[in-house]
Design a protein around this motif. Structure first.
Motif, mmCIF file in Angstrom:
data_model
loop_
_atom_site.group_PDB
_atom_site.id
_atom_site.type_symbol
_atom_site.label_atom_id
_atom_site.label_comp_id
_atom_site.label_asym_id
_atom_site.label_seq_id
_atom_site.Cartn_x
_atom_site.Cartn_y
_atom_site.Cartn_z
ATOM 1 N N ASP A 15 73.100 53.162 28.008
ATOM 2 C CA ASP A 15 73.057 54.482 28.639
ATOM 3 C C ASP A 15 73.960 54.553 29.855
ATOM 4 O O ASP A 15 74.625 55.571 30.102
ATOM 5 N N GLU A 16 74.013 53.459 30.637
ATOM 6 C CA GLU A 16 74.840 53.460 31.844
ATOM 7 C C GLU A 16 76.322 53.590 31.495
ATOM 8 O O GLU A 16 77.067 54.336 32.141
ATOM 9 N N VAL A 17 76.764 52.849 30.489
ATOM 10 C CA VAL A 17 78.178 52.902 30.090
ATOM 11 C C VAL A 17 78.526 54.280 29.541
ATOM 12 O O VAL A 17 79.569 54.858 29.866
ATOM 13 N N ILE A 18 77.646 54.834 28.702
ATOM 14 C CA ILE A 18 77.912 56.166 28.122
ATOM 15 C C ILE A 18 77.929 57.230 29.217
ATOM 16 O O ILE A 18 78.805 58.113 29.229
ATOM 17 N N LYS A 19 76.978 57.144 30.156
ATOM 18 C CA LYS A 19 76.945 58.107 31.254
ATOM 19 C C LYS A 19 78.214 58.051 32.084
ATOM 20 O O LYS A 19 78.788 59.081 32.464
ATOM 21 N N GLN A 20 78.655 56.840 32.362
ATOM 22 C CA GLN A 20 79.905 56.678 33.143
ATOM 23 C C GLN A 20 81.105 57.292 32.430
ATOM 24 O O GLN A 20 81.941 57.954 33.038
ATOM 25 N N GLN A 21 81.180 57.104 31.105
ATOM 26 C CA GLN A 21 82.291 57.680 30.347
ATOM 27 C C GLN A 21 82.230 59.208 30.315
ATOM 28 O O GLN A 21 83.251 59.886 30.398
ATOM 29 N N LEU A 22 81.017 59.756 30.183
ATOM 30 C CA LEU A 22 80.882 61.221 30.190
ATOM 31 C C LEU A 22 81.353 61.799 31.516
ATOM 32 O O LEU A 22 82.082 62.819 31.541
ATOM 33 N N GLU A 23 80.954 61.170 32.631
ATOM 34 C CA GLU A 23 81.381 61.663 33.940
ATOM 35 C C GLU A 23 82.888 61.552 34.113
ATOM 36 O O GLU A 23 83.515 62.425 34.715
ATOM 37 N N GLU A 24 83.464 60.493 33.574
ATOM 38 C CA GLU A 24 84.905 60.273 33.749
ATOM 39 C C GLU A 24 85.739 61.230 32.911
ATOM 40 O O GLU A 24 86.811 61.670 33.336
ATOM 41 N N TRP A 25 85.250 61.597 31.729
ATOM 42 C CA TRP A 25 86.061 62.403 30.813
ATOM 43 C C TRP A 25 85.743 63.901 30.851
ATOM 44 O O TRP A 25 86.515 64.695 30.299
ATOM 45 N N ARG A 26 84.627 64.292 31.460
ATOM 46 C CA ARG A 26 84.287 65.717 31.455
ATOM 47 C C ARG A 26 85.362 66.594 32.089
ATOM 48 O O ARG A 26 85.683 67.661 31.546
ATOM 49 N N PRO A 27 85.950 66.186 33.237
ATOM 50 C CA PRO A 27 87.000 67.045 33.807
ATOM 51 C C PRO A 27 88.168 67.261 32.847
ATOM 52 O O PRO A 27 88.681 68.387 32.747
#
Length: 426
Positions: free
Chosen positions: A277-289
């Motif tokens: 979950d931590e890795v997926i959350k980090q990727q979502l935050e990084e790619w959302r912009p």
């Protein structure tokens, strides 16, 4: 070197010919001279025996009778008998002669002479034969030396050319051998060096390509965060964006270390148990912009609180490659779904785009293979990273595209034989 080999071989042959030739000439000269003396002595003894036998029989001894019984040829003979005039056979030779006097039983003396010039001529003929043989030996030695020099110098020249090519950056092995064990050993070493240099150059080029590809996205995301910081006056938002930027810098450092480690030994990893979950959350935050700028969305779903075994940084890079691939080549909403199959945790990345062209198929993971004008490196690097962590990356569906990252949920341990084995986390 060629000239030195020829000169040294020729010098050895000349020394051998000089030593054995002079000895042979001396031996042959003595043999011919002794043979001539034995012939003269034998002829004188034989004439004396003939004269003795005729005198004992009270028969006449004349020149005609002796000529019929003995072939004097090039010799000169004088028969002296008591109470008779001397008898001469042949012509008296001039100059130095080889002579022998044989006494008879009736008081006669038989002297036979042979000119020494005949011996000299025979010695001369022998010397000519020896000189001819020596000349043939010299010619054969020169030809052999030239052949051997070519056999040795040509491979050395060839090996020097190979070494020069290696130094100029052409690491192609030639796999050429010369039939000389020592030179073949040098050729083996040069070919081995060429193969190692080729592998090193390939690894360096691959590292450069992987680094440029893998660093492009984190740097782009970082620049976007910094731009947002410069465009806002809200201190809390600046702190939030700065915290995210620092986290991205740490991941960027991890990317560099992972690339360097993987380039030295792809099997080297630092697998640990971590929360997906931590890795997926980090990727979502990084790619959302980036997705927001493209008018698209990125979401996650599936089973939560999954624990997987691997390197968090490497898993993040694999997911980043899949997400970037969907951003560039896909369409619509991108979804990250997590599920469990057997003892593996699976992260599926899918979008609503047209999918992978049929002509690419499973080749989508090969380097330089791309459906559009991209580098074709991202998916290949992602698969290498997944396999280095003991996982695997597969294309589960071509249209709509579904890529699955399979990670073990069981940590690996070393058994007594040094092999890796698993045990279940409780």
């Amino acid at each position: 070197m060629r000239r030195r080999l020829i000169n040294s071989t020729l010098a050895v042959v000349l020394v051998v010919i000089a030593v054995f030739g002079v000895s042979l000439v001396i031996v042959e000269t003595r043999t011919i001279t002794n043979s001539a003396r034995e012939r003269v002595e034998s002829e004188a003894v034989r004439l004396a025996s003939i004269v003795d036998s005729r005198l004992l029989s009270d028969e006449k001894v004349t020149v005609g009778i002796l000529k019929d019984q003995v072939a004097i040829e090039e010799r000169y003979a004088v028969i002296e008998m008591p109470g008779h005039p001397p008898l001469e056979l042949g012509e008296k030779p001039e100059g130095d002669v080889i002579a022998y006097t044989a006494p008879g039983e009736q008081g006669e003396k038989v002297t036979v002479e042979e000119p020494r010039s005949a011996v000299t001529q025979e010695v001369g003929r022998t010397l000519l034969i020896i000189a001819g043989v020596a000349l043939l030996a010299v010619v054969a030695a020169v030809l052999l030396a030239v052949r051997q020099a070519n056999r040795l110098t040509s491979p050395l020249t060839d090996l020097a050319s190979t070494a020069e090519r290696l130094g100029s950056g052409d690491p192609r092995p030639r796999h050429k051998r010369y039939g000389v064990p020592e030179l073949d050993r040098v050729a083996d070493v040069l070919d081995g060096s060429a193969e190692r240099i080729a592998r090193m150059l390939t690894a360096e080029r691959r590292l450069a390509a992987d680094a440029s590809h893998q660093l492009r996205t984190p740097l782009t995301a970082l620049s976007m965060r910094l731009e947002e910081i410069t465009m806002t006056d809200d201190l809390d938002e600046v702190k939030e964006e700065a915290t995210i930027a620092l986290a991205q810098v740490e991941r960027l450092t991890d990317v560099v270390e992972r690339l360097l480690t993987n380039s030295r030994d792809p099997r080297t990893g630092s697998a640990v148990s971590f929360d997906l979950d931590e890795v997926i959350k980090q990727q979502l935050e990084e790619w959302r912009p980036a997705y927001r700028s493209a008018g698209r969305a990125i979401v996650s779903s599936g089973k939560r609180h999954l624990t997987a075994v691997g390197t968090p940084g490497a898993v993040a890079q694999v997911l980043a490659a899949l997400i970037e691939n969907s951003l560039m080549h896909g369409g619509g909403t991108v979804a990250l779904r997590t599920r469990v199959t057997g003892n593996q945790a699976v992260i599926e990345v899918t979008d609503e785009g047209p999918g992978v062209p049929s002509e690419l198929g499973s080749r989508i993971f090969e380097r330089t293979i791309s459906g559009r004008n991209s580098t074709g490196i991202g998916l290949a690097v992602a698969r290498d990273l997944a396999e280095a962590d003991g996982g695997r990356l597969e294309m589960l569906q071509a249209s709509p595209p579904v890529f699955g990252l399979f990670l073990s949920r069981t940590p690996m341990r070393k058994n007594q034989d040094g092999d890796e084995a698993g045990h279940t986390i409780r």
